[in-house]
Design an enzyme around this catalytic site. Structure first.
Site, PDB file in Angstrom:
ATOM      1  N   SER A 136       0.846  -1.186   0.000  1.00 25.67           N
ATOM      2  CA  SER A 136       0.000   0.000   0.000  1.00 25.67           C
ATOM      3  C   SER A 136       0.880   1.233   0.000  1.00 25.67           C
ATOM      4  O   SER A 136       1.977   1.218   0.586  1.00 25.67           O
ATOM      5  CB  SER A 136      -0.909   0.019   1.236  1.00 25.67           C
ATOM      6  OG  SER A 136      -1.554   1.277   1.364  1.00 25.67           O
ATOM      7  N   TYR A 149      -1.199  -0.143  10.312  1.00 29.36           N
ATOM      8  CA  TYR A 149      -1.346  -0.673   8.947  1.00 29.36           C
ATOM      9  C   TYR A 149      -0.201  -0.188   8.072  1.00 29.36           C
ATOM     10  O   TYR A 149       0.423  -0.969   7.344  1.00 29.36           O
ATOM     11  CB  TYR A 149      -2.687  -0.216   8.390  1.00 29.36           C
ATOM     12  CG  TYR A 149      -2.953  -0.594   6.960  1.00 29.36           C
ATOM     13  CD1 TYR A 149      -3.349  -1.883   6.616  1.00 29.36           C
ATOM     14  CD2 TYR A 149      -2.839   0.354   5.941  1.00 29.36           C
ATOM     15  CE1 TYR A 149      -3.612  -2.223   5.297  1.00 29.36           C
ATOM     16  CE2 TYR A 149      -3.109   0.035   4.622  1.00 29.36           C
ATOM     17  CZ  TYR A 149      -3.494  -1.260   4.303  1.00 29.36           C
ATOM     18  OH  TYR A 149      -3.753  -1.593   2.997  1.00 29.36           O
ATOM     19  N   LYS A 153       2.633  -2.492   6.222  1.00 27.89           N
ATOM     20  CA  LYS A 153       2.849  -2.506   4.774  1.00 27.89           C
ATOM     21  C   LYS A 153       4.281  -2.117   4.426  1.00 27.89           C
ATOM     22  O   LYS A 153       4.853  -2.639   3.461  1.00 27.89           O
ATOM     23  CB  LYS A 153       1.851  -1.575   4.088  1.00 27.89           C
ATOM     24  CG  LYS A 153       0.417  -2.077   4.135  1.00 27.89           C
ATOM     25  CD  LYS A 153       0.252  -3.431   3.452  1.00 27.89           C
ATOM     26  CE  LYS A 153      -1.212  -3.829   3.318  1.00 27.89           C
ATOM     27  NZ  LYS A 153      -1.393  -5.131   2.636  1.00 27.89           N
TER      28      LYS A 153
END
Length: 255
Positions: A136, A149, A153
């Protein structure tokens, strides 16, 4: 077709980006196996073919190993693994304890490592072994409200680069790095139709990605066209984000 007869596992391949990836692999001729905690609302199909679904909690290492071994036994091996499953709710760092944030790390970083290790012997013996991580843009910039998150990533891309070195030459490992994608859950991130349209206008190409855009990139990285590509990160973000200072700056603007 470029992936004719190859066996591909797509984690989280039942909806959104994962379903787009699964459909792209089906269209490219692969036998596609998808897994997720919940079944799809309807089977994932493309080009007259249907992905095989198995329920699986990727945070259960024993279940992951049993799933991978069973899939390889049923289909005579594995050729491609796409580590797509992941995600996070919006949660500011100070609004939860470290244990809650660690669950996001577990799903988005530890689980892909678990699946990759389980699949490695089969990918190594395939002759076409490829791992595609789904990263991402959050891994390369600040991600307020999704800090764990973003950290996961970023770690996933680093893991892929190390894996590409350790597992060469038998297995290639790459990361596709999506920007903002239009899915059935877009409203949770961007609001109503007006919000989605406004967000799309911030992208240089003028739109959000479609799941099929991410699927096409993943097929490329898994295919022989990318035979000399390993340890790479492929940005699929429509040109990125216009820097905020350009909007704020008065230089060159009518006064």
């Amino acid at each position: 077709m470029e992936l004719d007869g190859r066996v591909a596992v797509v984690t989280g391949g039942t909806r959104g980006v994962g379903a787009g990836i699964a459909r792209a692999f089906l269209a490219a001729g692969a036998r596609v196996l998808v897994c997720a905690r919940r079944p799809p609302d309807e089977p994932v199909r493309e080009a007259g073919r249907t992905a095989e679904f198995t329920p699986l909690d990727l945070r259960d290492p024993a279940a992951v190993r049993a799933y991978v071994d069973g899939a390889a036994a049923r289909h005579g091996g594995l050729d491609v693994l796409v580590n797509n499953a992941g995600g996070t709710p919006y949660r500011l760092l100070a609004e939860a304890d470290a244990e809650r944030h660690a669950r996001v790390l577990e799903l988005n970083l530890t689980a892909p490592l678990t699946v990759s290790l389980a699949a490695y012997p089969y990918l190594r013996d395939s002759g076409h072994g490829a791992v595609v991580m789904v990263g991402s843009v959050s891994g390369g910039r600040a991600s307020p409200g999704a800090a764990a998150y973003g950290a996961a990533k970023a770690g996933l891309e680093s893991l892929a680069r190390s894996m590409a070195v350790e597992w060469a030459p038998e297995v290639r490992v790459n990361t596709v790095v999506p920007g903002m994608v239009a899915t059935e859950r877009s409203a949770l991130h961007y609001g109503d139709a007006r919000g989605v349209a406004a967000v799309a206008r911030t992208v240089p190409l003028g739109r959000l990605a479609e799941p099929s855009d991410i699927g096409a990139a993943a097929v490329f990285l898994a295919s022989d066209r990318a035979a000399y590509v390993s340890g790479a990160s492929l940005l699929v973000h429509g040109g990125g984000e216009r820097p905020a200072y350009l909007t704020a700056s008065t230089a060159g603007k009518d006064r």
